[in-house]
Design a protein around this motif. Structure first.
Motif, PDB file in Angstrom:
ATOM      1  N   ASN A   1       0.837  -1.197   0.000  1.00 22.70           N
ATOM      2  CA  ASN A   1       0.000   0.000   0.000  1.00 22.70           C
ATOM      3  C   ASN A   1       0.873   1.249   0.000  1.00 22.70           C
TER       4      ASN A   1
ATOM      5  N   HIS B   1       1.091   5.635   0.729  1.00 25.15           N
ATOM      6  CA  HIS B   1       0.495   6.797   1.375  1.00 25.15           C
ATOM      7  C   HIS B   1      -0.332   7.555   0.338  1.00 25.15           C
TER       8      HIS B   1
ATOM      9  N   THR C   1       3.929   2.226   2.465  1.00 29.81           N
ATOM     10  CA  THR C   1       3.794   2.231   3.918  1.00 29.81           C
ATOM     11  C   THR C   1       4.774   1.226   4.522  1.00 29.81           C
ATOM     12  N   ASN C   2       5.049   1.374   5.806  1.00 31.52           N
ATOM     13  CA  ASN C   2       5.961   0.447   6.489  1.00 31.52           C
ATOM     14  C   ASN C   2       5.447  -0.983   6.447  1.00 31.52           C
TER      15      ASN C   2
END
Length: 279
Positions: free
Chosen positions: A166, A168, A175-176
């Motif tokens: 995913n 941002h 994302t992390n």
């Protein structure tokens, strides 16, 4: 004389053993059609007539369409073509394993390189027979990463959607939580050094005009391309050679579902896919 006869018999036996077993068949369909016709049945019966079914380890049925119509419609149509073929085959023949898959629109770059005759040759089903088990390489993956083992098993032109990647909102930055997927992809690519992939970027939340016309909105093209490029750069930094990778953005021209009336559909459309180019 006896020696010559023996040599001839050995050569004949060797040649006979080297005869290539039938391993693929193509069925072509009229526009927007998916039912198995009498002509298809005759073609299938002729193909399977001389095949020893117990020697076939697996048969894969893959449906395709041309570019007429929108992406969601074509995905559904390709699945209907694969399913209709699957039903006929399973009702008339017994195989150890059989799988069906609808792959939507046949990519132009692959079709033009291998098939003559234009879009009529894109409306098809491929049947692929396997007689030997593919060689498997041991790769240590987490439970979340194990679905990535499908990637080296795909045929050239097939795609795998990266499930947990995913970004941002409105940025190309992952994302992390997505990093575990990337680590798994790196392991797979290092374990299968001949594997070459195209990284495809797609965005969600586009408008109906872009979806139906397939004319990419410049902003969506830029964002989808940057997201694919970000994955590309990350893989190179982790040791994957650049000549095994390429990337491309498709904007909002190829959503998996439309209209996007739920957050789940938006998340599904906002994706990265890996397409096998070489293996």
């Amino acid at each position: 004389m006896k020696l010559k006869l023996l040599i001839l018999l050995l050569i004949s036996g060797y040649s006979f053993s080297q005869v290539k077993k039938p391993d693929s068949l193509q069925l072509f369909f009229d526009s927007a059609k998916f039912s198995i016709t009498d002509a298809h049945k005759t073609q299938l019966q002729s193909f399977f007539k001389d095949i020893k079914l117990d020697e076939v380890l697996q048969i894969r049925i893959k449906g395709y369409t041309d570019f007429i119509g929108n992406h969601v419609y074509n995905n559904k149509l390709s699945k209907k073509r694969a399913k209709a073929t699957y039903i006929f085959v399973t009702n008339n023949y017994q195989f150890k394993a059989i799988a069906q898959q609808g792959l939507g629109e046949l990519d132009e770059e692959i079709a033009e390189a291998t098939i003559e005759g234009g879009n009529s040759k894109h409306r098809k089903v491929d049947l692929i027979l396997s007689y030997e088990k593919p060689k498997e390489v041991s790769v240590s993956l987490t439970r979340k990463q194990r679905y990535l083992l499908q990637l080296p098993k795909l045929s050239i032109g097939e795609k795998l959607r990266i499930q947990h990647t995913n970004f941002h909102i409105s940025t190309p930055n992952i994302t992390n939580a997505s990093k575990e997927d990337l680590e798994g992809i790196i392991k797979i690519l290092k374990a299968y050094p001949k594997l070459k992939v195209l990284i495809e970027g797609h965005v969600c939340c586009g408008d109906k005009e872009e979806y139906e016309s397939k004319i990419i909105n410049p902003d969506n093209l830029a964002l989808s391309t940057e997201r694919a490029k970000n994955i590309y750069n990350t893989l190179i930094k982790k040791g994957i050679k650049a000549n095994r990778l390429s990337y491309k953005g498709y904007g909002f021209t190829r959503p998996l579902d439309f209209p996007e009336n739920t957050i789940a559909i938006q998340r599904e459309n906002r994706r990265i896919e890996l397409k096998v180019l070489r293996k």
